[in-house]
Design a protein around this motif. Structure first.
Motif, PDB file in Angstrom:
ATOM      1  N   ARG A  42      57.856  94.148  49.830  1.00  0.00           N
ATOM      2  CA  ARG A  42      58.491  95.040  48.871  1.00  0.00           C
ATOM      3  C   ARG A  42      58.759  94.319  47.551  1.00  0.00           C
ATOM      4  O   ARG A  42      58.716  94.899  46.482  1.00  0.00           O
TER       5      ARG A  42
ATOM      6  N   GLN B 212      60.659  93.467  53.756  1.00  0.00           N
ATOM      7  CA  GLN B 212      61.317  92.758  52.665  1.00  0.00           C
ATOM      8  C   GLN B 212      61.216  91.258  52.880  1.00  0.00           C
ATOM      9  O   GLN B 212      61.009  90.798  54.005  1.00  0.00           O
ATOM     10  N   MET B 213      61.370  90.519  51.808  1.00  0.00           N
ATOM     11  CA  MET B 213      61.444  89.067  51.954  1.00  0.00           C
ATOM     12  C   MET B 213      62.899  88.714  52.237  1.00  0.00           C
ATOM     13  O   MET B 213      63.794  89.118  51.497  1.00  0.00           O
ATOM     14  N   LEU B 214      63.119  87.980  53.305  1.00  0.00           N
ATOM     15  CA  LEU B 214      64.476  87.566  53.647  1.00  0.00           C
ATOM     16  C   LEU B 214      64.569  86.039  53.624  1.00  0.00           C
ATOM     17  O   LEU B 214      63.587  85.347  53.878  1.00  0.00           O
ATOM     18  N   ASP B 215      65.742  85.561  53.317  1.00  0.00           N
ATOM     19  CA  ASP B 215      65.969  84.117  53.376  1.00  0.00           C
ATOM     20  C   ASP B 215      66.316  83.734  54.805  1.00  0.00           C
ATOM     21  O   ASP B 215      67.040  84.453  55.483  1.00  0.00           O
ATOM     22  N   PHE B 216      65.817  82.607  55.247  1.00  0.00           N
ATOM     23  CA  PHE B 216      66.246  82.103  56.561  1.00  0.00           C
ATOM     24  C   PHE B 216      66.752  80.681  56.416  1.00  0.00           C
ATOM     25  O   PHE B 216      66.434  79.990  55.448  1.00  0.00           O
ATOM     26  N   GLN B 217      67.559  80.297  57.372  1.00  0.00           N
ATOM     27  CA  GLN B 217      68.067  78.930  57.362  1.00  0.00           C
ATOM     28  C   GLN B 217      68.211  78.462  58.802  1.00  0.00           C
ATOM     29  O   GLN B 217      68.968  79.058  59.579  1.00  0.00           O
TER      30      GLN B 217
ATOM     31  N   LEU C  45      61.341  83.119  64.479  1.00  0.00           N
ATOM     32  CA  LEU C  45      61.553  84.272  63.612  1.00  0.00           C
ATOM     33  C   LEU C  45      60.896  85.533  64.156  1.00  0.00           C
ATOM     34  O   LEU C  45      61.459  86.623  64.092  1.00  0.00           O
TER      35      LEU C  45
ATOM     36  N   LEU D 205      58.885  87.194  55.656  1.00  0.00           N
ATOM     37  CA  LEU D 205      58.858  88.655  55.762  1.00  0.00           C
ATOM     38  C   LEU D 205      59.781  89.099  56.884  1.00  0.00           C
ATOM     39  O   LEU D 205      59.895  88.418  57.901  1.00  0.00           O
ATOM     40  N   SER D 206      60.431  90.255  56.701  1.00  0.00           N
ATOM     41  CA  SER D 206      61.413  90.665  57.703  1.00  0.00           C
ATOM     42  C   SER D 206      60.756  91.145  58.997  1.00  0.00           C
ATOM     43  O   SER D 206      61.390  91.197  60.024  1.00  0.00           O
ATOM     44  N   PHE D 207      59.497  91.525  58.936  1.00  0.00           N
ATOM     45  CA  PHE D 207      58.796  91.844  60.181  1.00  0.00           C
ATOM     46  C   PHE D 207      57.318  91.739  59.955  1.00  0.00           C
ATOM     47  O   PHE D 207      56.866  91.591  58.811  1.00  0.00           O
TER      48      PHE D 207
ATOM     49  N   ASN E 118      71.590  89.834  51.567  1.00  0.00           N
ATOM     50  CA  ASN E 118      71.644  89.093  52.813  1.00  0.00           C
ATOM     51  C   ASN E 118      73.063  88.617  53.092  1.00  0.00           C
ATOM     52  O   ASN E 118      73.704  88.028  52.222  1.00  0.00           O
TER      53      ASN E 118
ATOM     54  N   ILE F  21      70.900  85.942  59.628  1.00  0.00           N
ATOM     55  CA  ILE F  21      70.886  86.591  58.311  1.00  0.00           C
ATOM     56  C   ILE F  21      70.680  88.082  58.514  1.00  0.00           C
ATOM     57  O   ILE F  21      69.780  88.492  59.232  1.00  0.00           O
TER      58      ILE F  21
END
Lengths: 224, 212
Positions: free
Chosen positions: A121, A174-179, A193, A222-224, B132, B140
């Motif tokens: 997106r 959507q692009m999500l941040d991960f940590q 993920l 990507l969220s999925f 987020n 998240i």
């Protein structure tokens, strides 16, 4: 009555447009590429004649169309449109040709955008403002110059493109941040993920990981 | 279709032996649940978390019938996830701009909490759209802030509490039946034709004989 100096000014505008079409970063090989080169070369050589005898409209449209067929991108058409908008033609015929080239650029820009495969997106959201800026400028000029039909068609294309982008963005992830808590290989990150390790390369490319065995613990995906 | 990127649940028997409590050694060496702890943030603005609550369930419609003892619970789908978070900000004796190795230029370890408070308020109320939410152990989550409350008390100087409620953003309803690319194609063709006609008519209107 058209003076020869006016024709020369208009021809210069056309040559600027065709030289930019030729410079688009496509490989321009094969039949489509040779057609583009021939059409642009013909236009550069005979622009004055075509303007004088009023044969330029379909030939100019063909040059723009052929550039998209050979692989010119939406960004390149945007650059052509910006370069033409920056011109300040004096004679009436040069103004007419500049506005026509801008309209052809926007036509091809919209078609090029419709041919892009977006992956997220955010990719779509990056495109929308630049499309809006390009169309807003052209709509303003078309409205001021009382070109009512072109103005209506510009508005219609702007609306269709905006709706297309909105419609395209809806089902995209959507692009999500991960940590993560620690540095891990992209394979493990991918598995954590998505429960699918085969998307490790996607993570590596998105986050510009130097070595896939030691991916940073923060990134985007990507969220999925 | 996961809408959140959560840490994998701890289920490895090698790390935490089944039927055994976590030992103090495991806690100290950080190999138990603590290794999954993250600094909480919303829209990139960090805060400490006192309590974080996640609630959801199924949307159930209970049907009860006359003259019948057994009801029927009809499942209408998953309830939207809601997160109720009590966060706080607190002052430190000195500002730690040099930062710790893990959090350089830590925005929370400052002599004044006011800047972090104002940024968090801006993130919660002034920016449109989802963002987020990172909670210490809940991964998240893409959420919208429904409401928040900041509490500052006289007797707790240098400390403020944020009570925040977030709801899952989810997905906007998509309509896959319309073919919008065809609309772009036809509108582009129309514009091309109209431009050609206007150009031809314009030159016709201007032209006559070409003079030197």
């Amino acid at each position: 009555m058209m003076r020869s100096s006016d024709v020369r000014e208009a021809a210069d505008i056309v040559r600027v447009a065709t030289s930019m079409l030729l410079a688009t970063s496509n490989d321009q090989i094969g039949r489509a590429g040779s057609d583009l080169r021939r059409a642009c070369g013909d236009m550069a050589a005979n622009a004055e004649t075509y303007i004088t005898y009023n044969q330029i409209a379909p030939k100019l449209a063909y040059c723009f169309d052929q550039a998209r067929v050979t692989g010119a991108t939406a960004d390149e058409f945007k650059r052509i449109q910006e370069a033409l908008v920056a011109k300040t033609p004096v004679s009436l015929v040069a103004v007419l040709l500049t506005q026509s080239c801008v309209a052809f650029s926007l036509q091809q820009l919209a078609l090029a955008v419709a041919g892009v495969t977006f992956t997220s997106r955010e990719d779509v959201e990056v495109v929308v403002p630049s499309i809006n800026t390009a169309f807003d400028q052209a709509e303003e000029v078309a409205a001021d110059s009382m070109a009512l039909v072109v103005y209506r068609k510009l508005i219609a294309l702007h609306a269709a493109t905006t709706f297309y982008l909105f419609d395209t963005a809806q089902p995209l992830p959507q692009m999500l941040d991960f940590q993560f808590a620690a540095i891990r290989p992209t394979l493990i990150q991918s598995y954590r993920l998505y429960a699918d390790a085969s998307r490790a390369d996607e993570l590596r490319e998105e986050n510009k990981v130097v070595h896939p065995a030691f991916a940073p613990f923060t990134g985007r995906a990507l969220s999925f | 279709m996961p809408l959140q990127l959560s840490p994998t649940p701890i289920a490895d028997p090698l790390i935490v032996p089944r039927n055994n409590a976590t030992t103090i050694l495991q806690l100290q060496s950080g190999i138990a649940w603590r290794q999954y702890l993250k600094r909480a943030s919303f829209r990139g603005e960090q805060f400490y978390v006192d309590t974080g609550v996640r609630e959801s369930g199924r949307r159930v419609v209970q049907h009860e019938f006359p003259k019948r003892d057994v009801p029927y619970a009809e499942d209408m789908g998953r309830r939207a996830r809601e997160f109720t978070v009590r966060g706080y900000l607190i002052v430190y004796p000195v500002s730690s701009n040099a930062g710790s190795p893990k959090f350089p230029n830590d925005p929370l370890k400052q002599a004044s909490y006011l800047r972090a408070r104002d940024k968090l308020i801006t993130a919660l109320e002034s920016t449109e759209g989802p963002a987020n939410l990172q909670l210490p152990l809940l991964g998240i989550l893409n959420v919208m802030c429904v409401r928040y409350r900041v509490t500052e008390e006289e007797k707790f100087g240098g400390y403020c509490v944020f009570d925040m409620t977030f709801t899952e953003f989810g997905l906007a309803p998509a309509n896959g039946e319309r073919v919008s690319s065809a609309g772009v194609y036809y509108a582009a063709q129309d514009l091309g034709n109209a431009t050609q006609t206007a150009l031809t008519a314009g030159i016709t209107g201007i032209s006559g004989t070409v003079s030197a």
